[in-house]
Motif scaffolding. Structure first.
Motif, short mmCIF file in Angstrom:
data_model
loop_
_atom_site.label_atom_id
_atom_site.label_comp_id
_atom_site.label_asym_id
_atom_site.label_seq_id
_atom_site.Cartn_x
_atom_site.Cartn_y
_atom_site.Cartn_z
N ASN A 23 -7.35 2.53 77.94
CA ASN A 23 -7.23 1.10 77.62
C ASN A 23 -8.48 0.31 78.00
O ASN A 23 -8.40 -0.83 78.45
CB ASN A 23 -6.00 0.48 78.28
N CYS A 24 -9.63 0.92 77.82
CA CYS A 24 -10.91 0.26 78.07
C CYS A 24 -11.68 0.26 76.76
O CYS A 24 -12.06 1.33 76.27
CB CYS A 24 -11.69 1.02 79.15
N LYS A 25 -11.89 -0.92 76.19
CA LYS A 25 -12.70 -1.01 74.97
C LYS A 25 -14.15 -0.84 75.39
O LYS A 25 -14.71 -1.70 76.07
CB LYS A 25 -12.49 -2.36 74.30
N PRO A 26 -14.77 0.30 75.04
CA PRO A 26 -16.10 0.62 75.59
C PRO A 26 -17.21 -0.29 75.08
O PRO A 26 -17.25 -0.66 73.92
CB PRO A 26 -16.34 2.05 75.15
N GLY A 27 -18.06 -0.64 76.01
CA GLY A 27 -19.27 -1.39 75.71
C GLY A 27 -20.45 -0.50 76.05
O GLY A 27 -20.61 0.57 75.49
N LYS A 28 -21.22 -0.91 77.02
CA LYS A 28 -22.40 -0.16 77.45
C LYS A 28 -21.97 1.12 78.17
O LYS A 28 -21.07 1.10 79.02
CB LYS A 28 -23.23 -1.03 78.39
N ILE A 29 -22.61 2.24 77.83
CA ILE A 29 -22.35 3.52 78.48
C ILE A 29 -23.65 3.99 79.09
O ILE A 29 -24.67 4.08 78.41
CB ILE A 29 -21.84 4.57 77.47
N GLU A 30 -23.61 4.27 80.40
CA GLU A 30 -24.82 4.72 81.07
C GLU A 30 -24.50 5.91 81.97
O GLU A 30 -23.48 5.92 82.65
CB GLU A 30 -25.46 3.60 81.87
N PRO A 31 -25.37 6.92 81.98
CA PRO A 31 -25.16 8.06 82.87
C PRO A 31 -25.46 7.65 84.31
O PRO A 31 -26.48 7.04 84.59
CB PRO A 31 -26.14 9.12 82.37
N LEU A 32 -24.54 7.96 85.21
CA LEU A 32 -24.75 7.67 86.63
C LEU A 32 -25.30 8.88 87.37
O LEU A 32 -26.11 8.75 88.27
CB LEU A 32 -23.42 7.28 87.30
N ARG A 33 -24.79 10.07 87.00
CA ARG A 33 -25.20 11.28 87.71
C ARG A 33 -25.22 12.44 86.72
O ARG A 33 -24.31 12.58 85.92
CB ARG A 33 -24.21 11.57 88.83
#
Length: 71
Positions: A23-33
């Motif tokens: 239930n999260c409409k995705p926006g920005k996606i960034e790799p953390l690790r």
């Protein structure tokens, strides 16, 4: 033969699908690790859009071609 170690083969599209299922409409996606090697892993931070909170996000862990919701 020279082989370089790679992170998980899952893409941001797979992480986006997990976020949508949570239930999260995705926006920005960034790799953390990113962990390279035979058991490569990538953890993505997916910002949620369209909600009341601007700071809402989920963490998605991807190994090989499988992604799961961490938070």
């Amino acid at each position: 033969m020279l082989l370089s170690a790679l992170p998980a083969r899952a893409s941001q599209a797979e992480a986006r699908s997990v976020a949508l299922a949570a239930n999260c409409k995705p926006g920005k996606i960034e790799p953390l690790r990113q962990i390279v090697g035979g058991a490569g892993e990538t953890v993505y931070k997916v910002s949620c859009t369209g909600g009341k909170s601007k700071d809402a996000f989920v963490l998605v862990q991807c190994r090989v071609h499988q992604c799961v919701l961490l938070r």
